[in-house]
Motif scaffolding. Structure first.
Motif, short mmCIF file in Angstrom:
data_model
loop_
_atom_site.label_atom_id
_atom_site.label_comp_id
_atom_site.label_asym_id
_atom_site.label_seq_id
_atom_site.Cartn_x
_atom_site.Cartn_y
_atom_site.Cartn_z
N TRP A 324 6.48 -23.14 -44.20
CA TRP A 324 6.70 -23.30 -42.76
C TRP A 324 7.75 -22.34 -42.21
CZ3 TRP A 324 3.35 -26.22 -40.18
CH2 TRP A 324 2.65 -27.21 -40.88
N VAL A 327 7.53 -20.84 -38.64
CA VAL A 327 7.74 -21.78 -37.53
C VAL A 327 9.20 -22.19 -37.42
CG1 VAL A 327 7.07 -24.03 -36.60
CG2 VAL A 327 5.39 -22.62 -37.79
N ALA A 334 7.62 -20.51 -31.52
CA ALA A 334 6.95 -21.78 -31.78
C ALA A 334 7.45 -22.82 -30.79
CB ALA A 334 7.21 -22.24 -33.21
N ALA A 338 5.71 -27.99 -32.49
CA ALA A 338 5.32 -27.35 -33.74
C ALA A 338 6.48 -27.37 -34.74
CB ALA A 338 4.87 -25.92 -33.48
N ARG A 339 7.70 -27.17 -34.25
CA ARG A 339 8.87 -27.19 -35.14
C ARG A 339 9.10 -28.60 -35.70
NH1 ARG A 339 12.49 -23.01 -34.86
NH2 ARG A 339 14.28 -24.39 -35.04
#
Length: 371
Positions: A324, A327, A334, A338-339
């Motif tokens: 990840w 992100v 982002a 999304a985070r």
């Protein structure tokens, strides 16, 4: 052909016997008895069921009277007695006392017991619903009860330390915020940490306001001293060999909230207990996954998410962080959603990996964590 007089007498005798068995006191001999208990501060409401007959009417007991009654019941019946009550703010003392009497007592998650949605709730109805669920559980339906693991007294005492520290920190923040609010309400720029000795001595506020703030300032200083002492105590209990970025305080909080890592059989149980798994609403050909369930331990969940953000910085080679990274890294294009989704995924995998480390299944190095 109509019923014969002998058949009519036999049916009448059977009907009377069933009613007498339902209304009578507990029969002597070895019988299986189930107790549904609705717990309150000063009394218990109990519904009992003997064998497979209908539950008896609810009875109300004082605490001491209930323990004496159930001990006599255990002695007279000579059989197994099972009990159940909902986890609440009164702890697990009742479970331990019943277990000492040889009674198998289960503690379940608080839940809506009005399954038929009658919108009628009484202590007796709740105790009866618990008793009926316990009856299904004892007969072999393990899904009938959402059981809560009862910690040992030592585990409760250990986790009470960091929970009290958490409460003291919350109280300190509230008092500090009240002081800043007083300044803002009278057009004065709020001062961060206004209650600390040097800052308070140089505080440029009217005398009347300083007198009001002085009512809270000694309390804040005392709270800070207690918080610091508890912090030192907790950090001293941490294992010296921790993955980089884990932190001594966070390590102790996670371990004590879990209690015993060996109680988990597989990674699915670990992920479910954290409450970081996605919710799902699916029917037919439609499948929809929503936000996390938040089922389980909220303190553990908060500690894992906080730790996951630290590992993004201190453990760049950790597999979930690598997955990840685009992100979670600074300056990434982002959205906030999304985070959050990414950090929850890291925290969920982190809980599973900590379980693997604590139970000796894998080493931190095998999981990409540097010491």
């Amino acid at each position: 052909m109509g019923p014969t007089p002998d058949n009519m007498n036999k049916c009448l005798h059977t009907e009377l016997s069933s009613h007498e068995g339902t209304r009578s006191e507990f029969n002597p001999g070895k019988t299986l008895i189930k107790l549904g208990i609705d717990v309150h501060q000063e009394f218990y409401v109990v519904v009992a069921q003997e064998g497979g007959v209908n539950p008896k009417p609810a009875q109300r007991f004082k605490k001491e009277a209930f323990l004496s009654w159930v001990a006599q019941l255990k002695h007279k019946s000579g059989g197994e007695i099972h009990a159940v009550y909902e986890a609440c703010g009164f702890g697990f003392g009742l479970q331990r006392k019943l277990a000492a009497l040889g009674i198998a007592c289960q503690v379940v998650c608080p839940q809506k017991l009005d399954e038929q949605n009658k919108r009628v709730k009484t202590d007796g109805l709740d105790a009866k619903a618990l008793c009926l669920k316990l009856d299904r559980y004892v007969e072999g339906n393990r899904a009938a009860l959402a059981l809560v693991r009862v910690p040992t007294e030592e585990e409760e005492q250990l986790r009470a330390i960091h929970r009290q520290r958490e409460q003291l920190v919350k109280a300190r923040k509230q008092l500090e915020a009240q002081g800043r609010s007083l300044m803002v309400n009278h057009g004065i720029e709020p001062v961060k940490g206004w209650w600390k000795r040097r800052t308070f001595a140089a505080l440029a506020v009217p005398e009347w306001m300083k007198q009001l703030l002085s009512n809270s300032q000694p309390i804040l200083l005392a709270l800070e001293e207690k918080i610091r002492a508890l912090t030192v105590q907790l950090q001293a209990a941490a294992s010296p060999h921790q993955p980089r970025g884990l932190g001594m305080m966070t390590s102790v909080v996670i371990d004590r909230e879990i209690g015993n890592w060996e109680r988990f059989v597989n990674r699915r149980q670990v992920g479910s207990y954290t409450g970081l798994c996605p919710g799902e609403y699916s029917s037919g050909n439609t499948r929809f996954q929503s936000c996390v369930t938040k089922h389980g331990n909220p303190r553990l969940r908060a500690a894992l998410v906080e730790l996951a953000w630290r590992l993004v910085r201190f453990q760049p080679n950790y597999k979930p962080v690598v997955k990840w990274r685009r992100v979670l890294q600074k300056g990434a294009l982002a959205t906030g959603a999304a985070r959050k989704k990414a950090i929850v995924s890291v925290a969920r995998q982190l809980a599973v990996d900590l379980w693997r480390i604590r139970t000796g299944r894998l080493s931190p190095e095998q999981l990409g964590l540097s010491i």
